[in-house]
Design an enzyme around this catalytic site. Structure first.
Site, PDB file in Angstrom:
ATOM      1  N   GLU A   1      45.821  70.358  45.694  1.00  0.00           N
ATOM      2  CA  GLU A   1      45.868  70.679  44.456  1.00  0.00           C
ATOM      3  C   GLU A   1      45.774  72.488  44.205  1.00  0.00           C
ATOM      4  OE1 GLU A   1      42.656  69.733  41.683  1.00  0.00           O
ATOM      5  OE2 GLU A   1      44.240  69.187  40.025  1.00  0.00           O
TER       6      GLU A   1
ATOM      7  N   HIS B   1      44.451  75.864  43.134  1.00  0.00           N
ATOM      8  CA  HIS B   1      43.245  76.115  42.420  1.00  0.00           C
ATOM      9  C   HIS B   1      43.128  77.660  42.069  1.00  0.00           C
ATOM     10  CE1 HIS B   1      41.515  72.253  43.531  1.00  0.00           C
ATOM     11  NE2 HIS B   1      40.329  72.512  43.030  1.00  0.00           N
TER      12      HIS B   1
ATOM     13  N   ASP C   1      39.588  70.665  46.863  1.00  0.00           N
ATOM     14  CA  ASP C   1      38.763  69.639  46.461  1.00  0.00           C
ATOM     15  C   ASP C   1      38.793  68.491  47.793  1.00  0.00           C
ATOM     16  OD1 ASP C   1      38.899  70.328  44.219  1.00  0.00           O
ATOM     17  OD2 ASP C   1      40.398  68.811  43.220  1.00  0.00           O
TER      18      ASP C   1
ATOM     19  N   HIS D   1      37.762  65.154  42.981  1.00  0.00           N
ATOM     20  CA  HIS D   1      38.770  65.520  42.302  1.00  0.00           C
ATOM     21  C   HIS D   1      38.828  64.840  40.911  1.00  0.00           C
ATOM     22  CE1 HIS D   1      43.014  66.555  41.132  1.00  0.00           C
ATOM     23  NE2 HIS D   1      43.202  65.178  41.361  1.00  0.00           N
TER      24      HIS D   1
ATOM     25  N   GLU E   1      40.571  63.937  38.609  1.00  0.00           N
ATOM     26  CA  GLU E   1      41.529  62.888  38.373  1.00  0.00           C
ATOM     27  C   GLU E   1      41.478  61.320  39.222  1.00  0.00           C
ATOM     28  OE1 GLU E   1      41.990  65.881  38.350  1.00  0.00           O
ATOM     29  OE2 GLU E   1      43.132  66.667  36.836  1.00  0.00           O
TER      30      GLU E   1
ATOM     31  N   HIS F   1      37.582  73.593  36.705  1.00  0.00           N
ATOM     32  CA  HIS F   1      38.907  73.873  37.802  1.00  0.00           C
ATOM     33  C   HIS F   1      38.966  75.111  38.097  1.00  0.00           C
ATOM     34  CE1 HIS F   1      42.258  72.332  40.020  1.00  0.00           C
ATOM     35  NE2 HIS F   1      42.772  73.485  39.593  1.00  0.00           N
TER      36      HIS F   1
ATOM     37  N   GLU G   1      33.498  75.669  41.408  1.00  0.00           N
ATOM     38  CA  GLU G   1      33.996  75.644  42.538  1.00  0.00           C
ATOM     39  C   GLU G   1      34.268  76.852  43.434  1.00  0.00           C
ATOM     40  OE1 GLU G   1      37.131  71.459  42.363  1.00  0.00           O
ATOM     41  OE2 GLU G   1      37.725  73.685  41.169  1.00  0.00           O
TER      42      GLU G   1
HETATM   43 ZN    ZN Z   1      38.991  71.177  42.390  1.00  0.00          ZN
HETATM   44 MN    MN Z   2      40.915  68.648  41.165  1.00  0.00          MN
END
Ligand code: ZN
Ligand code: MN
Length: 257
Positions: A33, A35, A44, A119, A121, A176, A181
């Protein structure tokens, strides 16, 4: 004999020996994904794998191969699916992957599992995957499986968050590709972080609902949802220490020594 906390680096007899001795299997859940412009697509994956590796060393556990793809990115928690590179699974595919992995390990004697989600979701579809795995195993007459499922970022002390966010912690959803992170990545894989590309922007401001499909202007263009400026490896170390210490304590409480 090879001694690794990574399941995939063991031979099958070594894996079997450890599992029969009661080793806990840690299964990190990742995603491929975006970032933001300053971080790689595998944040992630790297973060829950690193947490799982340290926890496994403390408890004598084994880290199963991290799921490299996750459930779909949402605009308000991950930027959304439209970013090139964000490559996701349908919820059913994702749940069924977890189901299949845990079922097979269960059929081979593993009885204790910890899913470490990295992650946002993935949370509910991983609940489903775990539920289906245990249902399949019960159908095979295996009823003594015990599993735990968690989001690693929940394991942090209030004081640590207060130190990182003196103005008040705004919550994990908008983190996010932001300060948390980015700091963890600076601690673990600084070679993959380009600090010069951190967007000069503050927190996104979403309404408390989703709109599908996302209307123009709804998505955050940079892919970063909160402010990543000020990220540093020291903050990453504080977070990592909390995650590993507190998850290890929870596992010890639930599974014993
Ligand atoms: Zn992430
Ligand atoms: Mn994520």
């Amino acid at each position: 004999m090879v001694d690794s906390v990574f399941m995939a680096e063991l031979s099958w007899p070594e894996w079997q020996t450890k599992v029969e001795a009661g080793a806990i299997i840690l299964l990190p859940l990742g995603a491929t994904e975006q970032h933001g412009p300053h971080l790689p697509l595998n944040v992630d994956v790297i973060l829950p794998t690193a947490v799982a590796e340290s926890v496994a060393r403390h408890i004598g556990g084994l880290v199963a191969p991290t799921l490299q793809y996750g459930y779909k990115s949402m605009p308000r928690t991950g930027g959304g699916q439209s970013f090139p590179g964000t490559t996701s699974l349908d919820a059913q595919t994702f749940s069924h992957t977890i189901r299949d992995v845990i079922r097979d390990m269960g059929l081979h004697g593993a009885r204790r599992f910890v899913i470490i989600n990295g992650h946002f979701e993935n949370a509910w579809p991983s609940v489903e995957g775990l539920d289906l795995a245990l249902r399949d195993l019960r159908a095979e007459g295996i009823r003594d499986v015990k599993a735990m499922r968690l989001e690693y970022w929940d394991f942090v002390q209030r004081e640590t968050l207060d130190r990182i966010f003196p103005g008040g912690f705004p919550g994990t959803e908008l983190e996010h590709a932001s300060l948390i992170e980015t700091s963890l990545m600076l601690r673990l894989r600084p070679d993959l972080v380009d600090l010069s590309k951190i967007p000069q922007e503050s927190r996104a401001n979403f309404p408390p609902y989703d709109i599908v499909p996302p209307p123009p202007g709804y998505l955050r263009k940079s892919g970063v949802l909160a402010d990543a400026r000020g990220s540093c490896a020291e903050i990453g170390q504080w977070l990592l220490d909390d995650h590993v210490t507190m998850i290890t304590a929870a596992l010890t409480k639930e599974f014993g020594r």
